[in-house]
Motif scaffolding. Structure first.
Motif, PDB file in Angstrom:
ATOM      1  N   GLY A  49      30.167  21.570  44.420  1.00 23.78           N
ATOM      2  CA  GLY A  49      29.219  21.924  45.473  1.00 23.78           C
ATOM      3  C   GLY A  49      28.713  23.343  45.347  1.00 23.78           C
ATOM      4  N   VAL A  50      29.618  24.285  45.055  1.00 25.93           N
ATOM      5  CA  VAL A  50      29.188  25.675  44.882  1.00 25.93           C
ATOM      6  C   VAL A  50      28.241  25.795  43.699  1.00 25.93           C
ATOM      7  CG1 VAL A  50      29.985  27.994  44.303  1.00 25.93           C
ATOM      8  CG2 VAL A  50      31.217  26.649  46.003  1.00 25.93           C
ATOM      9  N   GLY A  51      28.591  25.078  42.595  1.00 30.93           N
ATOM     10  CA  GLY A  51      27.729  25.144  41.414  1.00 30.93           C
ATOM     11  C   GLY A  51      26.339  24.617  41.692  1.00 30.93           C
ATOM     12  N   LEU A  52      26.280  23.447  42.357  1.00 30.85           N
ATOM     13  CA  LEU A  52      24.959  22.895  42.693  1.00 30.85           C
ATOM     14  C   LEU A  52      24.207  23.800  43.660  1.00 30.85           C
ATOM     15  CD1 LEU A  52      25.820  19.100  43.109  1.00 30.85           C
ATOM     16  CD2 LEU A  52      24.543  20.184  41.243  1.00 30.85           C
ATOM     17  N   GLY A  53      24.950  24.381  44.576  1.00 32.17           N
ATOM     18  CA  GLY A  53      24.295  25.278  45.509  1.00 32.17           C
ATOM     19  C   GLY A  53      23.702  26.487  44.827  1.00 32.17           C
ATOM     20  N   VAL A  54      24.457  27.053  43.865  1.00 34.06           N
ATOM     21  CA  VAL A  54      23.928  28.213  43.131  1.00 34.06           C
ATOM     22  C   VAL A  54      22.682  27.823  42.343  1.00 34.06           C
ATOM     23  CG1 VAL A  54      24.428  29.837  41.264  1.00 34.06           C
ATOM     24  CG2 VAL A  54      26.152  29.377  43.022  1.00 34.06           C
ATOM     25  N   VAL A  55      22.719  26.643  41.722  1.00 33.97           N
ATOM     26  CA  VAL A  55      21.541  26.181  40.985  1.00 33.97           C
ATOM     27  C   VAL A  55      20.370  25.974  41.939  1.00 33.97           C
ATOM     28  CG1 VAL A  55      20.607  24.293  39.612  1.00 33.97           C
ATOM     29  CG2 VAL A  55      22.887  25.163  39.129  1.00 33.97           C
ATOM     30  N   GLY A  56      20.647  25.358  43.120  1.00 36.18           N
ATOM     31  CA  GLY A  56      19.580  25.152  44.086  1.00 36.18           C
ATOM     32  C   GLY A  56      18.971  26.456  44.556  1.00 36.18           C
ATOM     33  N   LEU A  57      19.794  27.432  44.799  1.00 37.62           N
ATOM     34  CA  LEU A  57      19.273  28.745  45.201  1.00 37.62           C
ATOM     35  C   LEU A  57      18.400  29.349  44.112  1.00 37.62           C
ATOM     36  CD1 LEU A  57      22.448  30.262  46.919  1.00 37.62           C
ATOM     37  CD2 LEU A  57      20.360  29.468  48.034  1.00 37.62           C
ATOM     38  N   GLY A  58      18.887  29.175  42.861  1.00 35.72           N
ATOM     39  CA  GLY A  58      18.101  29.726  41.751  1.00 35.72           C
ATOM     40  C   GLY A  58      16.775  29.017  41.587  1.00 35.72           C
ATOM     41  N   VAL A  59      16.809  27.656  41.651  1.00 37.00           N
ATOM     42  CA  VAL A  59      15.571  26.895  41.495  1.00 37.00           C
ATOM     43  C   VAL A  59      14.611  27.189  42.649  1.00 37.00           C
ATOM     44  CG1 VAL A  59      14.584  24.584  41.455  1.00 37.00           C
ATOM     45  CG2 VAL A  59      16.648  25.086  40.130  1.00 37.00           C
ATOM     46  N   GLY A  60      15.123  27.241  43.885  1.00 40.65           N
ATOM     47  CA  GLY A  60      14.257  27.546  45.022  1.00 40.65           C
ATOM     48  C   GLY A  60      13.632  28.907  44.907  1.00 40.65           C
ATOM     49  N   THR A  61      14.401  29.892  44.467  1.00 39.60           N
ATOM     50  CA  THR A  61      13.862  31.241  44.295  1.00 39.60           C
ATOM     51  C   THR A  61      12.790  31.256  43.219  1.00 39.60           C
ATOM     52  OG1 THR A  61      15.976  32.182  44.987  1.00 39.60           O
ATOM     53  CG2 THR A  61      14.478  33.613  43.778  1.00 39.60           C
ATOM     54  N   ALA A  62      13.074  30.543  42.112  1.00 38.29           N
ATOM     55  CA  ALA A  62      12.102  30.520  41.023  1.00 38.29           C
ATOM     56  C   ALA A  62      10.802  29.858  41.462  1.00 38.29           C
ATOM     57  CB  ALA A  62      12.702  29.771  39.832  1.00 38.29           C
ATOM     58  N   LEU A  63      10.891  28.762  42.208  1.00 39.78           N
ATOM     59  CA  LEU A  63       9.688  28.093  42.695  1.00 39.78           C
ATOM     60  C   LEU A  63       8.921  28.996  43.680  1.00 39.78           C
ATOM     61  CD1 LEU A  63      10.975  24.445  43.231  1.00 39.78           C
ATOM     62  CD2 LEU A  63       9.369  25.252  41.496  1.00 39.78           C
ATOM     63  N   GLY A  64       9.644  29.771  44.444  1.00 33.51           N
ATOM     64  CA  GLY A  64       8.981  30.702  45.347  1.00 33.51           C
ATOM     65  C   GLY A  64       8.192  31.751  44.604  1.00 33.51           C
ATOM     66  N   PHE A  65       8.790  32.294  43.537  1.00 31.59           N
ATOM     67  CA  PHE A  65       8.066  33.280  42.722  1.00 31.59           C
ATOM     68  C   PHE A  65       6.854  32.633  42.045  1.00 31.59           C
ATOM     69  CE2 PHE A  65      12.088  35.759  42.813  1.00 31.59           C
ATOM     70  CZ  PHE A  65      11.554  36.955  43.266  1.00 31.59           C
ATOM     71  N   MET A  66       7.036  31.386  41.576  1.00 31.86           N
ATOM     72  CA  MET A  66       5.920  30.694  40.929  1.00 31.86           C
ATOM     73  C   MET A  66       4.783  30.434  41.929  1.00 31.86           C
ATOM     74  SD  MET A  66       8.082  27.978  38.602  1.00 31.86           S
ATOM     75  CE  MET A  66       6.603  27.125  38.091  1.00 31.86           C
ATOM     76  N   ALA A  67       5.128  30.059  43.173  1.00 34.42           N
ATOM     77  CA  ALA A  67       4.098  29.838  44.192  1.00 34.42           C
ATOM     78  C   ALA A  67       3.338  31.128  44.487  1.00 34.42           C
ATOM     79  CB  ALA A  67       4.739  29.312  45.463  1.00 34.42           C
ATOM     80  N   LYS A  68       4.067  32.222  44.606  1.00 32.32           N
ATOM     81  CA  LYS A  68       3.397  33.510  44.868  1.00 32.32           C
ATOM     82  C   LYS A  68       2.509  33.912  43.709  1.00 32.32           C
ATOM     83  CE  LYS A  68       4.278  38.265  46.296  1.00 32.32           C
ATOM     84  NZ  LYS A  68       3.242  38.808  45.413  1.00 32.32           N
ATOM     85  N   SER A  69       2.981  33.647  42.475  1.00 32.08           N
ATOM     86  CA  SER A  69       2.182  34.021  41.305  1.00 32.08           C
ATOM     87  C   SER A  69       0.887  33.212  41.263  1.00 32.08           C
ATOM     88  CB  SER A  69       3.008  33.779  40.043  1.00 32.08           C
ATOM     89  OG  SER A  69       2.242  34.026  38.885  1.00 32.08           O
ATOM     90  N   THR A  70       0.996  31.919  41.600  1.00 35.39           N
ATOM     91  CA  THR A  70      -0.190  31.064  41.588  1.00 35.39           C
ATOM     92  C   THR A  70      -1.191  31.508  42.659  1.00 35.39           C
ATOM     93  OG1 THR A  70       1.123  29.199  40.800  1.00 35.39           O
ATOM     94  CG2 THR A  70      -0.997  28.694  41.788  1.00 35.39           C
ATOM     95  N   PHE A  71      -0.674  31.845  43.837  1.00 35.39           N
ATOM     96  CA  PHE A  71      -1.565  32.294  44.907  1.00 35.39           C
ATOM     97  C   PHE A  71      -2.203  33.637  44.558  1.00 35.39           C
ATOM     98  CE2 PHE A  71      -3.180  31.811  49.112  1.00 35.39           C
ATOM     99  CZ  PHE A  71      -3.313  33.093  49.620  1.00 35.39           C
ATOM    100  N   ASP A  72      -1.427  34.524  43.926  1.00 40.57           N
ATOM    101  CA  ASP A  72      -1.999  35.825  43.521  1.00 40.57           C
ATOM    102  C   ASP A  72      -3.097  35.629  42.489  1.00 40.57           C
ATOM    103  OD1 ASP A  72       1.201  37.627  43.640  1.00 40.57           O
ATOM    104  OD2 ASP A  72      -0.274  37.134  45.224  1.00 40.57           O
ATOM    105  N   LYS A  73      -2.918  34.628  41.622  1.00 42.70           N
ATOM    106  CA  LYS A  73      -3.923  34.362  40.589  1.00 42.70           C
ATOM    107  C   LYS A  73      -5.235  33.915  41.242  1.00 42.70           C
ATOM    108  CE  LYS A  73      -4.633  31.610  36.421  1.00 42.70           C
ATOM    109  NZ  LYS A  73      -4.044  30.589  35.518  1.00 42.70           N
ATOM    110  N   ALA A  74      -5.123  33.070  42.302  1.00 41.51           N
ATOM    111  CA  ALA A  74      -6.347  32.628  42.993  1.00 41.51           C
ATOM    112  C   ALA A  74      -7.018  33.794  43.713  1.00 41.51           C
ATOM    113  CB  ALA A  74      -5.993  31.530  43.981  1.00 41.51           C
TER     114      ALA A  74
END
Length: 385
Positions: free
Chosen positions: A270-295
């Motif tokens: 559970g801790v391992g999956l949670g750490v991965v989920g936090l990492g993936v969620g953070t990465a998707l957040g940065f990707m969303a911001k980058s896409t919006f900044d590009k527009a």
């Protein structure tokens, strides 16, 4: 008087009843000589040192030298030293005269039983050889020793007569025919032992110091405890301790089979999956911001999210989708991490006894382990039990 170790009288002192004069061989003398040769063959069969072939010239010379030396020692009163000389002479080249002198030596050293049987053998050999005078003297010496004999009787009661029972006296096997028979023995200490398969051995020491019969009763042997010998040892044995049966948890205790330490590996996962989920969620957040900044930087949309063309609309929608997914993944990861940490912290330290008893589950030598990783477009989990 002529003295010879093989054929003549035992060289007694002058005036002794055993003195025999030398006479030329007549017809009867020749017949006696032939009979004497037969007697010597019979004597050889009576002695334990009987030889399969006649001794060589060198062996006969050694026997004569030992005989003469033994006689000289007896004349000097050194009987304890004389007996071994005479015994070796008789062993090399058996002779009636040697056996007579050896028996006389044994009597003087207190070995009454050995001297008694020796004189009886001399009498039997002399009778076969036609030497009546020597036979008479030997029988007289044996008869004089008989009242002085000490005898040992080994008694085996019916309760002690078990299957496979074996007796020994001074290390020599005692057959069943001798059980209960009083056997003449030399004075001194004697050892009687009894043994049987599956029973504890028994042994006793008996001291014979006067004429008469000494009886030894063999007790009923006790059954032996289970023993085993260590490898390479000289026969010593050590008790075998049975291993205790394995301890198994009660069948009616389901928590030990389902709860127990399985919570710890689940918490790790559970801790391992949670750490991965936090990492993936953070990465998707940065990707969303980058896409919006590009527009925004391309002039397709303003800071408020209003877009002027289709490209801007597409970039904005993509950024919103990535942000929503990232938020959901981040929240799920956080929940998994917290739940896994709780399971890990609250799990008992003992291994799952029920799973270990079935040959599965963690043990001290093979603990639970789990690994979580992130790959291109995938998340992987690996674990061992």
């Amino acid at each position: 008087m002529l003295c010879h170790r093989r054929l003549s009288s035992p060289c007694p002192e002058s005036g002794s009843p055993a003195a025999v004069s030398r006479a030329p061989l007549s017809g009867s003398g020749r017949r006696r000589a032939v009979a004497l040769l037969s007697a010597l063959a019979a004597l050889a069969s009576l002695t334990p040192a009987a030889r399969a072939a006649e001794p060589t010239r060198e062996e006969r010379a050694a026997a004569v030298a030992l005989f003469d030396e033994g006689r000289a020692l007896m004349a000097a009163g050194k009987h304890a030293e004389a007996c071994p000389k005479l015994a070796e002479s008789h062993a090399i080249d058996p002779g009636i005269g040697t056996l007579f002198n050896l028996s006389d030596c044994y009597e003087r050293t207190g070995k009454i039983a050995t001297a008694w049987i020796g004189f009886r053998d001399v009498a039997a050999a002399s009778l076969s050889a036609g030497q009546t005078e020597r036979e008479r003297v030997a029988r007289s010496r044996a008869a004089a020793l008989e009242p002085r004999l000490s005898r040992l009787q080994i008694v085996v009661p019916p309760a002690a007569s078990i299957a496979g029972l074996g007796l020994t006296r001074d290390g020599v096997a005692v057959g069943r025919a001798l059980w209960g028979t009083a056997v003449p023995l030399d004075p001194g200490e004697h050892r009687v032992a009894a043994a049987a398969p599956g029973y504890e051995p028994w042994e006793v020491k008996v001291t014979i110091d006067k004429p008469g019969v000494v009886s030894v009763t063999v007790p009923a042997l006790e059954r032996a405890t289970e023993t085993a010998s260590a490898p390479g040892s000289s026969g010593a044995s050590t008790p075998v301790v049975a291993a205790p049966p394995p301890v198994r948890p009660p069948a009616s205790d389901p928590p030990s089979a389902q709860g127990g330490s399985i919570r710890k590996p689940l918490g790790i996962v559970g801790v391992g999956l949670g750490v991965v989920g936090l990492g993936v969620g953070t990465a998707l957040g940065f990707m969303a911001k980058s896409t919006f900044d590009k527009a925004t930087e391309g002039g397709h949309c303003d800071e408020a999210g209003r877009c002027v063309d289709q490209t801007g609309l597409d970039l904005r929608d993509d950024a919103v989708a990535k942000g929503n997914i990232g938020t959901a993944v981040f929240i799920a990861g956080a929940a998994l991490a917290v739940g896994g940490a709780i399971l890990w912290i609250t799990a008992p330290s003992a291994p799952d006894a029920a799973a270990s008893a079935r040959g599965r589950g963690p043990t001290a030598d093979a603990p639970w382990s789990a690994r979580v990783g992130l790959g291109p477009g995938s998340v992987w989990i690996a674990g061992t039990l």
